[in-house]
Design a protein around this motif. Structure first.
Motif, mmCIF file in Angstrom:
data_model
loop_
_atom_site.group_PDB
_atom_site.id
_atom_site.type_symbol
_atom_site.label_atom_id
_atom_site.label_comp_id
_atom_site.label_asym_id
_atom_site.label_seq_id
_atom_site.Cartn_x
_atom_site.Cartn_y
_atom_site.Cartn_z
ATOM 1 N N GLU A 57 21.445 -1.468 -8.126
ATOM 2 C CA GLU A 57 21.069 -2.790 -7.618
ATOM 3 C C GLU A 57 20.414 -3.646 -8.707
ATOM 4 O OE1 GLU A 57 19.850 0.080 -6.726
ATOM 5 O OE2 GLU A 57 17.670 0.058 -6.905
ATOM 6 N N ASP A 58 19.941 -2.988 -9.786
ATOM 7 C CA ASP A 58 19.284 -3.730 -10.860
ATOM 8 C C ASP A 58 20.193 -3.966 -12.064
ATOM 9 O OD1 ASP A 58 16.817 -3.801 -9.459
ATOM 10 O OD2 ASP A 58 16.455 -1.701 -10.052
ATOM 11 N N LEU A 59 21.418 -3.463 -11.966
ATOM 12 C CA LEU A 59 22.344 -3.542 -13.109
ATOM 13 C C LEU A 59 22.518 -4.974 -13.604
ATOM 14 C CD1 LEU A 59 24.326 -1.960 -14.930
ATOM 15 C CD2 LEU A 59 26.070 -2.248 -13.166
ATOM 16 N N HIS A 60 22.567 -5.907 -12.661
ATOM 17 C CA HIS A 60 22.812 -7.307 -13.025
ATOM 18 C C HIS A 60 21.715 -7.890 -13.908
ATOM 19 C CE1 HIS A 60 19.789 -9.160 -10.307
ATOM 20 N NE2 HIS A 60 19.924 -7.995 -9.693
ATOM 21 N N LYS A 61 20.568 -7.226 -13.969
ATOM 22 C CA LYS A 61 19.463 -7.734 -14.794
ATOM 23 C C LYS A 61 19.723 -7.497 -16.281
ATOM 24 C CE LYS A 61 15.984 -6.705 -11.260
ATOM 25 N NZ LYS A 61 15.024 -5.667 -10.829
ATOM 26 N N LEU A 62 20.594 -6.540 -16.569
ATOM 27 C CA LEU A 62 20.847 -6.189 -17.965
ATOM 28 C C LEU A 62 21.800 -7.200 -18.609
ATOM 29 C CD1 LEU A 62 21.342 -2.353 -17.483
ATOM 30 C CD2 LEU A 62 19.458 -3.426 -18.746
ATOM 31 N N VAL A 274 28.297 -11.604 -10.924
ATOM 32 C CA VAL A 274 29.015 -10.447 -10.386
ATOM 33 C C VAL A 274 29.766 -10.874 -9.122
ATOM 34 C CG1 VAL A 274 28.816 -8.111 -9.468
ATOM 35 C CG2 VAL A 274 27.291 -8.860 -11.298
ATOM 36 N N LEU A 275 31.037 -10.501 -9.044
ATOM 37 C CA LEU A 275 31.864 -10.911 -7.912
ATOM 38 C C LEU A 275 31.955 -9.783 -6.890
ATOM 39 C CD1 LEU A 275 34.763 -12.664 -9.859
ATOM 40 C CD2 LEU A 275 32.837 -13.746 -8.695
ATOM 41 N N PRO A 276 32.077 -10.144 -5.615
ATOM 42 C CA PRO A 276 32.211 -9.099 -4.591
ATOM 43 C C PRO A 276 33.534 -8.349 -4.726
ATOM 44 C CG PRO A 276 32.347 -11.302 -3.609
ATOM 45 C CD PRO A 276 32.064 -11.499 -5.050
ATOM 46 N N GLU A 277 33.561 -7.153 -4.194
ATOM 47 C CA GLU A 277 34.763 -6.324 -4.230
ATOM 48 C C GLU A 277 35.942 -7.112 -3.673
ATOM 49 O OE1 GLU A 277 34.317 -2.476 -2.298
ATOM 50 O OE2 GLU A 277 36.440 -2.553 -1.796
ATOM 51 N N GLY A 278 37.101 -6.958 -4.331
ATOM 52 C CA GLY A 278 38.306 -7.635 -3.849
ATOM 53 C C GLY A 278 38.567 -8.959 -4.546
ATOM 54 N N GLU A 279 37.577 -9.437 -5.298
ATOM 55 C CA GLU A 279 37.809 -10.697 -6.013
ATOM 56 C C GLU A 279 38.251 -10.422 -7.441
ATOM 57 O OE1 GLU A 279 35.228 -14.036 -5.766
ATOM 58 O OE2 GLU A 279 34.789 -13.675 -3.644
ATOM 59 N N LYS A 280 39.053 -11.351 -7.921
ATOM 60 C CA LYS A 280 39.638 -11.201 -9.257
ATOM 61 C C LYS A 280 38.651 -11.690 -10.313
ATOM 62 C CE LYS A 280 43.455 -13.543 -11.099
ATOM 63 N NZ LYS A 280 44.828 -14.014 -10.952
ATOM 64 N N GLY A 281 38.444 -10.882 -11.330
ATOM 65 C CA GLY A 281 37.531 -11.298 -12.395
ATOM 66 C C GLY A 281 37.616 -10.357 -13.582
ATOM 67 N N GLU A 282 36.668 -10.552 -14.506
ATOM 68 C CA GLU A 282 36.679 -9.730 -15.721
ATOM 69 C C GLU A 282 35.994 -8.389 -15.462
ATOM 70 O OE1 GLU A 282 35.199 -11.685 -19.271
ATOM 71 O OE2 GLU A 282 34.748 -9.753 -20.185
ATOM 72 N N LEU A 283 36.642 -7.355 -15.933
ATOM 73 C CA LEU A 283 36.140 -5.999 -15.748
ATOM 74 C C LEU A 283 35.033 -5.714 -16.768
ATOM 75 C CD1 LEU A 283 36.677 -3.338 -14.188
ATOM 76 C CD2 LEU A 283 38.429 -2.824 -15.893
ATOM 77 N N VAL A 284 33.930 -5.130 -16.268
ATOM 78 C CA VAL A 284 32.782 -4.819 -17.126
ATOM 79 C C VAL A 284 32.432 -3.348 -16.911
ATOM 80 C CG1 VAL A 284 30.320 -5.295 -17.490
ATOM 81 C CG2 VAL A 284 31.903 -7.183 -17.020
#
Lengths: 435, 157
Positions: A57-62, A274-284
């Motif tokens: 849940e904190d990954l987005h902070k990095l 960060v995009l919700p599951e099912g949405e198209k975006g760049e893989l990280v």
């Protein structure tokens, strides 16, 4: 019939996977913060400390990591373990500027081999199989990755490397290869060569694991029909380990990401959100389980969609679609990463102007790349031989820069189409990205 | 007293224009259209081609004007000094000249021929590695060389 190399991992509950990722992430952040000044500085700049990262849940902070970071930290700046603990180096193709060098401890090699072993098993492989590896060996991760996976599984491994098609086919027929691992374009070429020689009945292939470049469903059907096999996709990148980061199962609809070792996110390439599951975006990716070269939130530039829908194969790992495009200008030709800027560098170094166009095509499932260069007064000569000699030098320099042959075509000045004053640099006629 | 036997003034060169053409249908027609629209009459022309490109070599009266027109039209072109030799338009005419150059050890890079309105006479454009030496050899045999300035004269228009 489902079969797994690491059943307790590949079919673990989502809660269990989450627990591994939470613990792995906490541990990894602490390790890089303590051991890698580059990471510590980046985290400090982002105002985040190891204690702020309790779990996913904190990954987005990095902060994100990009190829630019890898370049800046080249060669040792991102290492989390001393060199003495490392046993292997792999690298991507490309210029010094673009080159990525990845370090592996024995643990990292084992982890990578395990990922590839899972891919081979998912393609129907067993210790009774003869795994024919026609990816290039050496710094390129293709050969070493599948080679390691096959060893791990206990299959008989044929370390063929790429090229010398006659020898490939001879080994295939004489030694009864059952699983072929190579780029899809080389698989298509081998299939054609086998059928031309009338040897289709003499081969024993049942499956193929084809990656390192984008390929379409049509190409999959062509190869499957031409060789009478099942063809599976495999995904990976040197930065994260190599092939096997994700692999296809019997469903043949998307690739399972080895989530016990890698955390996958999909982000909006423009905003980083960060995009919700099912949405198209760049893989990280966050390769939290690696010792020597763990990467936190590494932006792959590959565009895809993630799905956690239950898969009929029984695996619980998240699935990624085949890459649907790139968020940068990188091309993959014959399995090799090509940046237009590399071609531009060669042209400028050889006295040509930066007026060029790159045409990529795929005929009979085989990639070709042509570089069209506008003639300049400086490069022109009344003597044909002088111009052709310069052309040959350019072809050799491109080969050395890119690692693959690129045809050069000289065109008249201002003949390269410019839209809004800017030349269209790349024309990719392959239409690789579907969906 | 210094003997003035050799120098720029005595050399009789023709200034050939070499134009880069890419290898696709219609490129030569595009070039000749540009010349036509600008009322430029070609005295001679030859096209050499490699795999993916070609070089059109042309001889015109007004080199400066033609170069300007071609550059304005976006062509990459340059002036190349060549020798233009007058010879008898009869069997063996060419052989005689080539034999002279060969025995003098002068390497011929390329050559092409053209005719004028002058009866029984043909002209040979020569690109050689050593133009001064070639000129001396040909002059010694009293072979007439056509310089850029005298070019218009042989057409009599």
């Amino acid at each position: 019939m489902p079969n797994y190399f690491s059943p307790e991992k590949e079919t673990a509950s989502r809660e269990q996977i989450r627990a591994w990722q939470d613990a792995g992430l906490r541990d990894c952040v602490r390790r890089v913060y303590d051991n890698v000044p580059y990471y510590r500085k980046k985290m400090e700049e982002a105002g985040v400390a190891p204690e702020d990262i309790g779990g996913l849940e904190d990954l987005h902070k990095l902060p994100f990591l990009t190829k630019d970071d890898l370049r800046e930290a080249y060669p040792y700046g991102l290492m989390a373990r001393p060199l003495t603990d490392c046993v292997r180096i792999q690298s991507t193709s490309g210029t010094t500027g673009r080159r990525v060098v990845a370090f592996y401890t024995q643990h990292d090699v084992d982890l990578w081999d395990e990922c590839c072993a899972r891919a081979i098993v998912a393609a129907g492989g067993t210790p009774d199989d003869v795994v024919h590896v026609s990816y290039g060996y050496g710094l390129f991760t293709g050969g070493p990755g599948l080679n390691g996976g096959s060893h791990k599984l206990g299959s008989l491994t044929l370390p063929m490397s790429s090229g010398n098609t006659d020898r490939q086919i001879q080994f295939m027929t004489d030694l009864g290869s059952t699983i072929l691992c190579c780029t899809p374009s080389y698989a298509a070429y081998l299939a054609e060569s086998i059928n031309e020689r009338g040897l289709r009945d003499k081969i024993h292939l049942k499956a193929g694991i084809f990656g390192a470049e984008a390929w379409t469903e049509e190409m999959r059907r062509d190869i499957e029909n031409a060789l009478g096999i099942k063809a599976y996709d495999i995904y990976g990148l040197t930065e994260i380990s190599g092939p096997g980061v994700a692999f296809e199962c019997s469903e043949q609809s998307g690739m399972h990401i080895n989530e016990d070792y890698f955390i996958a996110e999909v982000i909006d390439p423009k905003t980083g959100e960060v995009l919700p599951e099912g949405e198209k975006g760049e893989l990280v990716f966050t390769s939290f389980a690696k010792e020597a070269f763990p990467l936190l939130r590494y932006r792959t530039k590959d565009i895809c969609i993630l799905s956690r829908e239950r898969c009929s194969c029984g695996r619980t790992f998240v699935k990624m679609t085949k890459p649907l495009g790139r968020s940068d200008d990188m091309l993959i030709v014959k399995g090799v990463n090509v940046f237009p800027s590399q071609i531009e560098t060669v042209l400028l170094n050889h006295g040509y102007a930066a007026n060029y166009q790159i045409i990529v095509d795929r005929q009979k499932n085989s990639d070709s790349i042509e570089v069209r260069v506008e003639m300049t007064p400086e490069m022109f000569s009344d003597e044909l031989s002088k111009i052709t000699a310069r052309e040959k030098e350019l072809v050799a320099a491109l080969k050395s820069m890119l690692g693959i042959y690129a045809n050069v075509r000289l065109v008249e000045p201002k003949s390269i189409v410019r839209s809004e004053g800017k030349a269209v640099r790349v024309i990719d006629k392959r239409n690789l990205y579907q969906g | 007293m210094i003997a003035h036997t050799k120098g720029g003034n005595t050399m009789e060169y023709t200034q050939q224009i070499s134009v880069f053409l890419e290898n696709r249908p219609g490129t030569l027609a595009e070039l000749t259209d540009v010349l036509w629209k600008n009322n430029i009459d070609m005295r001679a022309m030859c096209v050499a081609d490699a795999m993916d490109f070609g070089i059109a070599r042309i001889i015109v009266d007004d080199v400066y004007e033609t170069m300007t027109v071609l550059k304005d039209a976006g062509y990459v072109c340059q002036i190349t000094k060549v020798l233009t030799v007058e010879m008898a338009d009869e069997p063996g005419g060419l052989s005689k000249i080539l034999a002279l150059l060969g025995s003098a050890g002068i390497n011929l890079e390329y050559t092409y021929a053209f005719l004028s309105r002058k009866k029984d006479t043909a002209y040979l454009v020569l690109k050689v590695a050593e133009p001064e030496k070639a000129e001396a050899v040909l002059r010694a045999e009293h072979i007439r060389l056509i310089g850029q300035e005298t070019l218009q004269g042989i057409f009599g228009d």
